[in-house]
Design an enzyme around this catalytic site. Structure first.
Site, PDB file in Angstrom:
ATOM      1  N   HIS A 100       0.853  -1.183  -0.083  1.00 59.54           N
ATOM      2  CA  HIS A 100      -0.111   0.089   0.014  1.00 59.54           C
ATOM      3  C   HIS A 100       0.958   1.290  -0.023  1.00 59.54           C
ATOM      4  CE1 HIS A 100      -4.165  -1.189   0.689  1.00 59.54           C
ATOM      5  NE2 HIS A 100      -3.657  -2.400   0.742  1.00 59.54           N
TER       6      HIS A 100
ATOM      7  N   SER B 221       4.885   7.301   2.588  1.00 56.93           N
ATOM      8  CA  SER B 221       3.736   8.363   2.660  1.00 56.93           C
ATOM      9  C   SER B 221       2.512   7.799   3.550  1.00 56.93           C
ATOM     10  CB  SER B 221       3.242   8.872   1.209  1.00 56.93           C
ATOM     11  OG  SER B 221       2.964   7.722   0.273  1.00 56.93           O
TER      12      SER B 221
END
Length: 327
Positions: free
Chosen positions: A69, A79
Site C-alpha cells: 500500500h 507516505s
C-alpha cells in the site's frame, strides 16, 4: 557456493534493471547504504520485527501488506504512514492496514542510536523483507537509501490500489503503471500466503437471501470452502472480523497460496481470476509445484516492488517521526 553465486547474479541483474528502468533510483539506492552512518540499522529493524511477531503472529502479514500500500501510492516513500485528515492513511481503503506500531517502534530505536539517519521508507521495506523471512520465506538482501515523501493525499489512494474485484486486465494495467510485469503480478500475489483479510474484502462473492442468510453466488469458489467462509463471516458480522488468506498454512510463507487457487480456494476474487486467464494460469501452476522456483522469483519481484517511485535528494526527507512530516 551455488546459492551464493545465484544470489550475486540476482543482485547484478537487479542493478541492471534499475539502471535501465529507473535511472534516478540507481543513484539513490545501494546495498549497505547505512554501513558507515548506522551499521546496525538493519539489525535494529530485524529485532523489532522479530519481537513484535513473537507476540502477535499476525504482524508479518500486516507489514507485508503495508509495503504494497505504500509503494503503489506515491512510490516506496512511507507516505502511507503519515497521520491526519486527507492523508493516504485516512482513506477508507487503508483503514484496515496494520503494523504501524512496529514501524514506529523501530524508528524510535533508530533515532536513539542514529538520529536523523534512517528513513521510514527504508524501515517499511526492511520490515516487510524480515516478515517474509521470519515466516519461512526467502531471505532477500535489499538496497537502501530511500527518502521519505513529503506528500500524502487520500485522493491518490483509490486510483493506485488494486481492488479485490479486479480482473486480470485491471491488475495488469495497474502493475504495468508501476513498472511491474504480469509475472510480477502472479509472484507478488503470493504475498497472500500469509496474513488475513476482513470479511468485507470478499463479501461480493456472496448474497444475502430473503431470510437474511448468505448464499454463494461465485461459482468459481469451492463449495465447502464457501460454507466455511459464511460460517466465519455471517451476514451482519463485525466489521473487524477477519479470516486467514491461506486456510491451510496461514502463518507460513510458502507456495500453498497457488495450490489453494488451483483448488478453487482462493479467498479473494482477485486471487481466483489468476487461473481463469491463460496469461497467468501457467505461472500459478508452475509455482504450485515448485516452491524453490517461487522463492527465487519472489526475491527478484520483491526487489522491483521495493524500488518503485523511490525518492532521492530534495524529493524527500528523513522524517524524525514516521507519522509526521518534518516541519
Amino acid at each position: 557456493m551455488a546459492e551464493t553465486a545465484s544470489y550475486i547474479n540476482t543482485c547484478k541483474s537487479f542493478l541492471v534493471f534499475l539502471a535501465l528502468s529507473f535511472p534516478a533510483t540507481t543513484l539513490a539506492l545501494s546495498f549497505g547504504f547505512y554501513a558507515a552512518t548506522c551499521p546496525a540499522a538493519e539489525l535494529m529493524v530485524r529485532n523489532t520485527v522479530r519481537s513484535a511477531s513473537s507476540v502477535d503472529p499476525t504482524v508479518p502479514g500486516k507489514l507485508l501488506r503495508l509495503l504494497f500500500h505504500d509503494c503503489f501510492v506515491e512510490g516506496c516513500d512511507a507516505s502511507v504512514l503519515v497521520e491526519g485528515n486527507g492523508t493516504e492513511r485516512s482513506d477508507p481503503a487503508n483503514k484496515s492496514l496494520g503494523g504501524f506500531e512496529v514501524i514506529d517502534s523501530a524508528k524510535r530505536t533508530l533515532e536513539i542510536f542514529c538520529p536523523g539517519t534512517v528513513s521510514c521508507a527504508d524501515i517499511v521495506v526492511l520490515a516487510a523483507r524480515d516478515a517474509v523471512e521470519f515466516t519461512g520465506g526467502p531471505s532477500v538482501q535489499v538496497p537502501t537509501g530511500r527518502r521519505d515523501g513529503k506528500i500524502s493525499a487520500a485522493s491518490n489512494v483509490r486510483p493506485n490500489i488494486a481492488d479485490t474485484s479486479f480482473s486480470v486486465n485491471q491488475m495488469m494495467n495497474l502493475f504495468s503503471s508501476k513498472g511491474l510485469s504480469v509475472d510480477d503480478l502472479v509472484i507478488l500475489s503470493g504475498a497472500h500466503t500469509i496474513g488475513t483479510s476482513h470479511c468485507s474484502a470478499f463479501s461480493d462473492r456472496f448474497r444475502r437471501n430473503p431470510n437474511g442468510q448468505l448464499t454463494l453466488i461465485d461459482a468459481s469458489l469451492d463449495g465447502a470452502y464457501a460454507d466455511e467462509l459464511m460460517r466465519r463471516c455471517p451476514a451482519g458480522a463485525s466489521t473487524a472480523a477477519t479470516v486467514e488468506n491461506d486456510p491451510a498454512t496461514s502463518s507460513v510463507f510458502d507456495n500453498q497460496y497457488y495450490r489453494n487457487i488451483l483448488s478453487h480456494r482462493g479467498l479473494l476474487q482477485s486471487d481466483s481470476v489468476l487461473i481463469s486467464d491463460g496469461r497467468t494460469r501457467a505461472r500459478v501452476e508452475s509455482f504450485a509445484n515448485d516452491e524453490i522456483g517461487f522463492f527465487e522469483n519472489w526475491a527478484q519481484s520483491f526487489l522491483k516492488l521495493s524500488s518503485v517511485g523511490v525518492k532521492s535528494g530534495d524529493e524527500g526527507e528523513i522524517r524524525l517521526s514516521c507519522s509526521t512530516p518534518n516541519v
